[in-house]
Design a protein around this motif. Structure first.
Motif, PDB file in Angstrom:
ATOM      1  N   ASN A   1      60.285 -11.308   3.460  1.00 21.42           N
ATOM      2  CA  ASN A   1      59.154 -12.200   3.162  1.00 21.42           C
ATOM      3  C   ASN A   1      57.904 -11.415   2.733  1.00 21.42           C
ATOM      4  OD1 ASN A   1      60.554 -14.637   3.866  1.00 21.42           O
ATOM      5  ND2 ASN A   1      60.291 -14.079   6.016  1.00 21.42           N
ATOM      6  N   LEU A   2      58.118 -10.414   1.897  1.00 20.87           N
ATOM      7  CA  LEU A   2      57.018  -9.587   1.417  1.00 20.87           C
ATOM      8  C   LEU A   2      56.640 -10.028   0.007  1.00 20.87           C
ATOM      9  CD1 LEU A   2      55.176  -7.097   1.842  1.00 20.87           C
ATOM     10  CD2 LEU A   2      56.990  -5.713   0.809  1.00 20.87           C
ATOM     11  N   PRO A   3      55.471 -10.631  -0.177  1.00 21.64           N
ATOM     12  CA  PRO A   3      55.094 -11.102  -1.513  1.00 21.64           C
ATOM     13  C   PRO A   3      54.850  -9.947  -2.478  1.00 21.64           C
ATOM     14  CG  PRO A   3      53.264 -11.372   0.019  1.00 21.64           C
ATOM     15  CD  PRO A   3      54.442 -10.938   0.831  1.00 21.64           C
ATOM     16  N   ILE A   4      55.036 -10.239  -3.758  1.00 25.99           N
ATOM     17  CA  ILE A   4      54.818  -9.271  -4.833  1.00 25.99           C
ATOM     18  C   ILE A   4      53.828  -9.880  -5.820  1.00 25.99           C
ATOM     19  CG2 ILE A   4      55.904  -7.921  -6.677  1.00 25.99           C
ATOM     20  CD1 ILE A   4      58.618  -8.525  -5.239  1.00 25.99           C
ATOM     21  N   ILE A   5      52.851  -9.098  -6.248  1.00 25.36           N
ATOM     22  CA  ILE A   5      51.964  -9.530  -7.331  1.00 25.36           C
ATOM     23  C   ILE A   5      52.131  -8.557  -8.484  1.00 25.36           C
ATOM     24  CG2 ILE A   5      49.596  -9.946  -8.090  1.00 25.36           C
ATOM     25  CD1 ILE A   5      48.888 -10.689  -5.235  1.00 25.36           C
ATOM     26  N   VAL A   6      52.525  -9.085  -9.630  1.00 19.40           N
ATOM     27  CA  VAL A   6      52.664  -8.285 -10.852  1.00 19.40           C
ATOM     28  C   VAL A   6      51.416  -8.514 -11.693  1.00 19.40           C
ATOM     29  CG1 VAL A   6      54.056  -7.845 -12.892  1.00 19.40           C
ATOM     30  CG2 VAL A   6      55.171  -8.542 -10.761  1.00 19.40           C
ATOM     31  N   PHE A   7      50.715  -7.444 -12.044  1.00 15.27           N
ATOM     32  CA  PHE A   7      49.446  -7.591 -12.770  1.00 15.27           C
ATOM     33  C   PHE A   7      49.223  -6.408 -13.701  1.00 15.27           C
ATOM     34  CE2 PHE A   7      48.424  -4.701  -9.465  1.00 15.27           C
ATOM     35  CZ  PHE A   7      47.267  -4.022  -9.817  1.00 15.27           C
ATOM     36  N   ASP A   8      48.235  -6.550 -14.570  1.00 18.08           N
ATOM     37  CA  ASP A   8      47.902  -5.503 -15.537  1.00 18.08           C
ATOM     38  C   ASP A   8      46.963  -4.498 -14.882  1.00 18.08           C
ATOM     39  OD1 ASP A   8      47.196  -3.922 -17.655  1.00 18.08           O
ATOM     40  OD2 ASP A   8      46.342  -5.514 -18.889  1.00 18.08           O
ATOM     41  N   MET A   9      47.482  -3.331 -14.541  1.00 20.14           N
ATOM     42  CA  MET A   9      46.671  -2.297 -13.889  1.00 20.14           C
ATOM     43  C   MET A   9      45.743  -1.609 -14.873  1.00 20.14           C
ATOM     44  SD  MET A   9      46.022  -0.753 -11.007  1.00 20.14           S
ATOM     45  CE  MET A   9      45.211   0.776 -10.488  1.00 20.14           C
ATOM     46  N   ASN A  10      46.039  -1.724 -16.164  1.00 21.64           N
ATOM     47  CA  ASN A  10      45.253  -1.000 -17.162  1.00 21.64           C
ATOM     48  C   ASN A  10      43.963  -1.709 -17.545  1.00 21.64           C
ATOM     49  OD1 ASN A  10      47.087   1.135 -17.320  1.00 21.64           O
ATOM     50  ND2 ASN A  10      48.336   0.070 -18.830  1.00 21.64           N
ATOM     51  N   LYS A  11      43.738  -2.889 -17.005  1.00 20.61           N
ATOM     52  CA  LYS A  11      42.473  -3.576 -17.242  1.00 20.61           C
ATOM     53  C   LYS A  11      41.516  -3.223 -16.120  1.00 20.61           C
ATOM     54  CE  LYS A  11      40.400  -8.070 -18.185  1.00 20.61           C
ATOM     55  NZ  LYS A  11      40.642  -9.521 -18.342  1.00 20.61           N
ATOM     56  N   PRO A  12      40.428  -2.523 -16.409  1.00 21.43           N
ATOM     57  CA  PRO A  12      39.513  -2.091 -15.356  1.00 21.43           C
ATOM     58  C   PRO A  12      39.017  -3.270 -14.513  1.00 21.43           C
ATOM     59  CG  PRO A  12      38.978  -0.998 -17.416  1.00 21.43           C
ATOM     60  CD  PRO A  12      40.012  -2.034 -17.747  1.00 21.43           C
ATOM     61  N   GLY A  13      39.025  -3.086 -13.203  1.00 23.55           N
ATOM     62  CA  GLY A  13      38.555  -4.131 -12.294  1.00 23.55           C
ATOM     63  C   GLY A  13      39.621  -5.079 -11.815  1.00 23.55           C
ATOM     64  N   ASN A  14      40.800  -5.055 -12.434  1.00 21.49           N
ATOM     65  CA  ASN A  14      41.860  -5.991 -12.044  1.00 21.49           C
ATOM     66  C   ASN A  14      42.338  -5.769 -10.613  1.00 21.49           C
ATOM     67  OD1 ASN A  14      42.161  -7.836 -14.063  1.00 21.49           O
ATOM     68  ND2 ASN A  14      44.113  -7.065 -14.813  1.00 21.49           N
ATOM     69  N   LEU A  15      42.411  -4.514 -10.200  1.00 24.85           N
ATOM     70  CA  LEU A  15      42.877  -4.234  -8.839  1.00 24.85           C
ATOM     71  C   LEU A  15      41.932  -4.855  -7.822  1.00 24.85           C
ATOM     72  CD1 LEU A  15      44.901  -2.816  -6.988  1.00 24.85           C
ATOM     73  CD2 LEU A  15      43.508  -0.731  -7.180  1.00 24.85           C
ATOM     74  N   LEU A  16      40.646  -4.731  -8.050  1.00 24.01           N
ATOM     75  CA  LEU A  16      39.664  -5.356  -7.164  1.00 24.01           C
ATOM     76  C   LEU A  16      39.826  -6.865  -7.142  1.00 24.01           C
ATOM     77  CD1 LEU A  16      37.064  -5.231  -5.417  1.00 24.01           C
ATOM     78  CD2 LEU A  16      35.774  -5.419  -7.543  1.00 24.01           C
ATOM     79  N   ARG A  17      40.024  -7.454  -8.304  1.00 16.35           N
ATOM     80  CA  ARG A  17      40.178  -8.908  -8.386  1.00 16.35           C
ATOM     81  C   ARG A  17      41.405  -9.377  -7.619  1.00 16.35           C
ATOM     82  NH1 ARG A  17      40.453 -10.788 -14.267  1.00 16.35           N
ATOM     83  NH2 ARG A  17      40.235 -12.828 -13.244  1.00 16.35           N
ATOM     84  N   VAL A  18      42.492  -8.612  -7.701  1.00 15.98           N
ATOM     85  CA  VAL A  18      43.710  -8.995  -6.990  1.00 15.98           C
ATOM     86  C   VAL A  18      43.489  -8.976  -5.482  1.00 15.98           C
ATOM     87  CG1 VAL A  18      46.078  -8.316  -6.447  1.00 15.98           C
ATOM     88  CG2 VAL A  18      45.301  -8.274  -8.814  1.00 15.98           C
ATOM     89  N   VAL A  19      42.925  -7.885  -4.962  1.00 18.34           N
ATOM     90  CA  VAL A  19      42.808  -7.756  -3.505  1.00 18.34           C
ATOM     91  C   VAL A  19      41.756  -8.698  -2.923  1.00 18.34           C
ATOM     92  CG1 VAL A  19      43.608  -5.379  -3.513  1.00 18.34           C
ATOM     93  CG2 VAL A  19      41.158  -5.835  -3.567  1.00 18.34           C
ATOM     94  N   THR A  20      40.859  -9.214  -3.761  1.00 19.99           N
ATOM     95  CA  THR A  20      39.866 -10.172  -3.257  1.00 19.99           C
ATOM     96  C   THR A  20      40.283 -11.620  -3.515  1.00 19.99           C
ATOM     97  OG1 THR A  20      38.574  -9.875  -5.310  1.00 19.99           O
ATOM     98  CG2 THR A  20      37.905  -8.605  -3.375  1.00 19.99           C
ATOM     99  N   GLY A  21      41.522 -11.812  -3.997  1.00 18.01           N
ATOM    100  CA  GLY A  21      42.074 -13.157  -4.071  1.00 18.01           C
ATOM    101  C   GLY A  21      41.908 -13.887  -5.381  1.00 18.01           C
ATOM    102  N   ASP A  22      41.411 -13.214  -6.433  1.00 20.73           N
ATOM    103  CA  ASP A  22      41.300 -13.861  -7.734  1.00 20.73           C
ATOM    104  C   ASP A  22      42.698 -14.166  -8.277  1.00 20.73           C
ATOM    105  OD1 ASP A  22      38.607 -13.705  -7.590  1.00 20.73           O
ATOM    106  OD2 ASP A  22      38.318 -12.443  -9.371  1.00 20.73           O
ATOM    107  N   ASN A  23      42.763 -15.131  -9.146  1.00 18.90           N
ATOM    108  CA  ASN A  23      44.032 -15.524  -9.743  1.00 18.90           C
ATOM    109  C   ASN A  23      44.370 -14.582 -10.900  1.00 18.90           C
ATOM    110  OD1 ASN A  23      46.333 -16.963 -10.348  1.00 18.90           O
ATOM    111  ND2 ASN A  23      45.264 -18.502 -11.568  1.00 18.90           N
ATOM    112  N   VAL A  24      44.947 -13.449 -10.543  1.00 15.10           N
ATOM    113  CA  VAL A  24      45.280 -12.398 -11.522  1.00 15.10           C
ATOM    114  C   VAL A  24      46.782 -12.143 -11.444  1.00 15.10           C
ATOM    115  CG1 VAL A  24      44.904 -10.000 -12.202  1.00 15.10           C
ATOM    116  CG2 VAL A  24      43.009 -11.356 -11.313  1.00 15.10           C
ATOM    117  N   GLY A  25      47.420 -12.020 -12.591  1.00 16.46           N
ATOM    118  CA  GLY A  25      48.833 -11.698 -12.627  1.00 16.46           C
ATOM    119  C   GLY A  25      49.711 -12.850 -12.138  1.00 16.46           C
ATOM    120  N   THR A  26      50.879 -12.504 -11.633  1.00 14.42           N
ATOM    121  CA  THR A  26      51.848 -13.494 -11.144  1.00 14.42           C
ATOM    122  C   THR A  26      52.232 -13.160  -9.705  1.00 14.42           C
ATOM    123  OG1 THR A  26      52.782 -13.819 -13.356  1.00 14.42           O
ATOM    124  CG2 THR A  26      54.121 -14.534 -11.481  1.00 14.42           C
ATOM    125  N   LEU A  27      52.174 -14.171  -8.850  1.00 11.12           N
ATOM    126  CA  LEU A  27      52.555 -14.000  -7.439  1.00 11.12           C
ATOM    127  C   LEU A  27      54.002 -14.431  -7.247  1.00 11.12           C
ATOM    128  CD1 LEU A  27      51.984 -13.616  -4.379  1.00 11.12           C
ATOM    129  CD2 LEU A  27      51.136 -15.981  -4.364  1.00 11.12           C
TER     130      LEU A  27
END
Length: 261
Positions: free
Chosen positions: A233-259
């Motif tokens: 039961n470990l969720p995976i989020i696939v997102f674009d790491m090459n877009k600056p700031g995306n990692l921050l957006r993911v960990v703060t709950g923004d709707n980035v990538g695919t869950l």
């Protein structure tokens, strides 16, 4: 806190400026993450090896979330240096080639470690293959203790066994350290019905279940790694790491990538 930008990443500072000045309002959604990066992502525009600007950009993104209190573990592939999957092409036995690939992941881990420590992030590189001069041996309890102390832990040498990918290593380590989520950084912004680089009509999933990924034969991770996540039961989020700031957006709950959950 002083931020440095490098190469093609100047947008990082402008994106993060308002968040940093109001950092008390930035509550991370995830306390402990495992970030899975491909070795190829370190190449940038090069055809081989590493792009220092990419490493510097990744380090900046990682520093931002550690400053918010997120505990970060990282697994990096080695495909930018050596990929030993095809025995017929290389003439090298599969098991031997896999060990060579494991050594490549340690080289990448050392490069990212250097980039992080250059901007003041404390790190530990742990290897599943003993090489005490450059990395600690992988010890689960020690890794968790490093994370609790705010150090970024980079896991090198895969699982230490041939025939297992770094995706599997990422899933295994995430489960062992009780990570809240696996963040799979790629060059596309999520999971699509088809390869968006080849099919302009491909549709992106905002969220998808493990069973649906399997039934649609979508390639998120290799099946061993994916099944490990599903069973635990470990969720995976696939997102674009090459877009600056995306990692921050993911960990703060923004709707980035695919869950995937």
């Amino acid at each position: 806190m002083v931020l440095r930008t490098a190469g093609p990443w100047p947008a990082l500072f402008s994106y993060l400026r308002p968040h940093i000045t109001n950092r008390d309002d930035m509550l991370p959604k995830y306390k402990r993450i495992l970030l899975k990066l491909s070795g190829e992502s370190l190449m940038g525009e090069n055809s081989f090896g590493m792009d220092p600007n990419v490493i510097a950009g990744y380090a900046q993104d990682i520093k931002i979330i550690t400053d918010l209190g997120v505990q970060v573990a990282i697994v990096i592939g080695g495909g930018n240096i050596y990929r030993g999957m095809n025995e017929q092409e290389t003439g090298i036995e599969r098991a031997q080639g896999d060990y060579m690939g494991m050594l490549a992941t340690v080289i990448n881990g050392m490069a990212l470690q250097s980039g992080l420590e250059k901007i003041g992030v404390y790190t530990r590189l742990q290897s599943a293959i003993k090489m005490e001069q450059v990395a600690e041996p992988y010890i689960r309890r020690r890794a968790i203790r490093h994370l609790e102390k705010g150090r970024v832990v980079i896991f090198g040498a895969g699982t230490g066994n041939p025939y297992f990918t770094t995706d599997t290593a990422g899933s295994l380590r995430a489960i062992e350290i009780k990570a809240d989520v696996i963040l799979k950084g790629t060059r596309v912004d999520g999971i699509y019905t088809a390869d968006p680089e080849k099919d302009p009509d491909a549709k992106k999933f905002e969220q998808i279940t493990f069973s649906e990924v399997i039934s649609r034969s979508l390639k998120v991770m290799d099946m061993t790694a994916f099944t490990l996540c599903q069973e635990n039961n470990l969720p995976i989020i696939v997102f674009d790491m090459n877009k600056p700031g995306n990692l921050l957006r993911v960990v703060t709950g923004d709707n980035v990538g695919t869950l995937v959950k």
